[in-house]
Design a protein around this motif. Structure first.
Motif, PDB file in Angstrom:
ATOM      1  N   TYR A 168       7.129   3.279  -6.871  1.00 21.39           N
ATOM      2  CA  TYR A 168       6.137   3.914  -7.756  1.00 21.39           C
ATOM      3  C   TYR A 168       6.417   5.136  -7.891  1.00 21.39           C
ATOM      4  N   SER A 169       6.502   5.974  -8.960  1.00 19.87           N
ATOM      5  CA  SER A 169       6.551   7.414  -9.049  1.00 19.87           C
ATOM      6  C   SER A 169       5.405   8.057  -9.811  1.00 19.87           C
ATOM      7  N   ILE A 170       5.110   9.401  -9.325  1.00 24.24           N
ATOM      8  CA  ILE A 170       4.198  10.116 -10.225  1.00 24.24           C
ATOM      9  C   ILE A 170       4.836  10.585 -11.505  1.00 24.24           C
ATOM     10  N   PHE A 229       0.867  -1.172   0.051  1.00 22.90           N
ATOM     11  CA  PHE A 229       0.238   0.056  -0.199  1.00 22.90           C
ATOM     12  C   PHE A 229       0.992   1.392  -0.010  1.00 22.90           C
ATOM     13  N   PHE A 230       2.157   1.178  -0.126  1.00 25.60           N
ATOM     14  CA  PHE A 230       2.940   2.255  -0.170  1.00 25.60           C
ATOM     15  C   PHE A 230       3.825   2.461  -1.365  1.00 25.60           C
ATOM     16  N   LEU A 231       4.249   3.904  -1.490  1.00 28.68           N
ATOM     17  CA  LEU A 231       5.024   4.135  -2.868  1.00 28.68           C
ATOM     18  C   LEU A 231       6.423   3.053  -2.884  1.00 28.68           C
ATOM     19  N   SER A 232       6.899   3.049  -1.809  1.00 31.35           N
ATOM     20  CA  SER A 232       8.441   2.369  -1.688  1.00 31.35           C
ATOM     21  C   SER A 232       8.157   0.969  -1.195  1.00 31.35           C
ATOM     22  N   GLN A 233       8.541  -0.076  -1.802  1.00 34.38           N
ATOM     23  CA  GLN A 233       8.262  -1.218  -1.419  1.00 34.38           C
ATOM     24  C   GLN A 233       9.474  -2.205  -1.123  1.00 34.38           C
ATOM     25  N   PHE A 234       9.996  -2.753  -0.153  1.00 32.55           N
ATOM     26  CA  PHE A 234      11.246  -3.133   0.216  1.00 32.55           C
ATOM     27  C   PHE A 234      11.105  -4.248   1.265  1.00 32.55           C
ATOM     28  N   ASN A 235      12.089  -4.976   1.636  1.00 32.97           N
ATOM     29  CA  ASN A 235      11.972  -5.789   2.905  1.00 32.97           C
ATOM     30  C   ASN A 235      12.362  -4.907   3.886  1.00 32.97           C
ATOM     31  N   ALA A 236      11.484  -4.881   4.954  1.00 31.30           N
ATOM     32  CA  ALA A 236      11.877  -4.051   5.862  1.00 31.30           C
ATOM     33  C   ALA A 236      12.553  -5.138   7.182  1.00 31.30           C
ATOM     34  N   THR A 237      13.443  -4.599   7.655  1.00 30.21           N
ATOM     35  CA  THR A 237      14.298  -5.024   8.772  1.00 30.21           C
ATOM     36  C   THR A 237      14.276  -4.388  10.154  1.00 30.21           C
ATOM     37  N   GLU A 238      14.654  -4.777  11.346  1.00 29.43           N
ATOM     38  CA  GLU A 238      14.605  -3.851  12.359  1.00 29.43           C
ATOM     39  C   GLU A 238      15.812  -3.082  12.195  1.00 29.43           C
TER      40      GLU A 238
END
Ligand SMILES: CC(C)(COP(=O)(O)OP(=O)(O)OC[C@H]1O[C@@H](n2cnc3c(N)ncnc32)[C@H](O)[C@@H]1OP(=O)(O)O)[C@@H](O)C(=O)NCCC(=O)NCCS
Length: 224
Positions: free
Chosen positions: A189-191, A61-70
């Motif tokens: 995702y970019s505008i 649901f967000f523009l930047s999609q990555f593997n979040a880590t602590e």
């Protein structure tokens, strides 16, 4: 424009002095607080883990999609989120300190500010929790930060989020075309111009003016 010193609020190192905005249920009962993520909160057990888990579960649901880590979450908080004068992030907590999600504000500028990083992390017994959090933050934006218009951006196919924002009084103001690209293991995702769009959905800009908020939710001022 606001006299609130956003950076000092986040620089606070004393948990007793942390900014807490009370959340009320549909009957006006105090059911928790939006607690500002400040320096005093960074070492709370489980906080970074929760933020990381919630971001990963909501990534599409967000523009930047990555593997979040602590590690990445902590670095983002310390180097980007806490020092920024134009953004603030809150954690939704019940009176016992259990955490249920996060809700932020970004692009704080004269006249306007945006909802940011809205995530329901886990369920709770508190009905309409995200709606009530939205009301509290809107009241703080209009009365505390003294903005005249609240804004937000949301993917046009994110029906749950749009339903929440509609209930709060937001209306669509603009549809921005999006282009999807893969860069360094991330989706971004970019505008772009409509001719270059390839996402299959748009980025919806929604707005809520103070007059409409006061008309739709007259009780918010009394409760605050
Ligand atoms: C957008 C969002 C915050 C809306 O939350 P919401 O107002 O609680 O609405 P939902 O339709 O998701 O949830 C309906 C019910 O399901 C339950 N629920 C929602 N998320 C849950 C979760 N993660 N775990 C367990 N139960 C959940 C809640 O009980 C909620 O009922 P309530 O309103 O009485 O509290 C939420 O759907 C979410 O976090 N989505 C992913 C992130 C996102 O899209 N953010 C917005 C980006 S612009």
């Amino acid at each position: 424009m606001t006299q609130v010193d956003i950076v000092s609020l986040k620089d606070n190192a004393d948990p007793a002095r942390r900014l807490r905005l009370p959340i009320r249920d549909d009957n006006g009962r105090h059911v928790g607080d939006l607690q500002c993520i400040d320096r005093s909160m960074l070492d709370e057990p489980g906080l970074i883990d929760d933020l990381t888990t919630w971001r990963n579960q909501s990534m599409p649901f967000f523009l930047s999609q990555f593997n979040a880590t602590e590690e990445r979450t902590r670095r983002w908080l310390e180097t980007i989120s806490l020092p920024a004068a134009d953004r603030i992030l809150f954690v939704i907590c019940d009176p016992g300190g259990d955490r249920f999600g996060n809700f932020g504000i970004c692009n704080i500028q004269p006249g306007s500010a945006e909802f940011d990083n809205v995530i329901r992390g886990r369920g709770s017994d508190i009905r309409n929790l995200m709606f009530q959090c939205g009301i509290v933050l809107l009241e703080w934006m209009f009365s505390g930060l003294e903005v005249e218009t609240a804004e937000l951006h949301v993917f046009s196919h994110n029906e749950k989020a749009i339903a929440l924002y509609n209930r709060l009084g937001f209306a669509a103001a603009e549809r921005l075309p999006l282009r999807r690209a893969e860069e360094e293991g991330m989706v971004k995702y970019s505008i772009v111009d409509r001719s270059e769009a390839n996402a299959g959905f748009d980025y919806l800009r929604m707005e809520l003016a103070i007059a409409r908020f006061r008309q739709a939710h007259p009780a918010a001022l009394l409760i605050a």
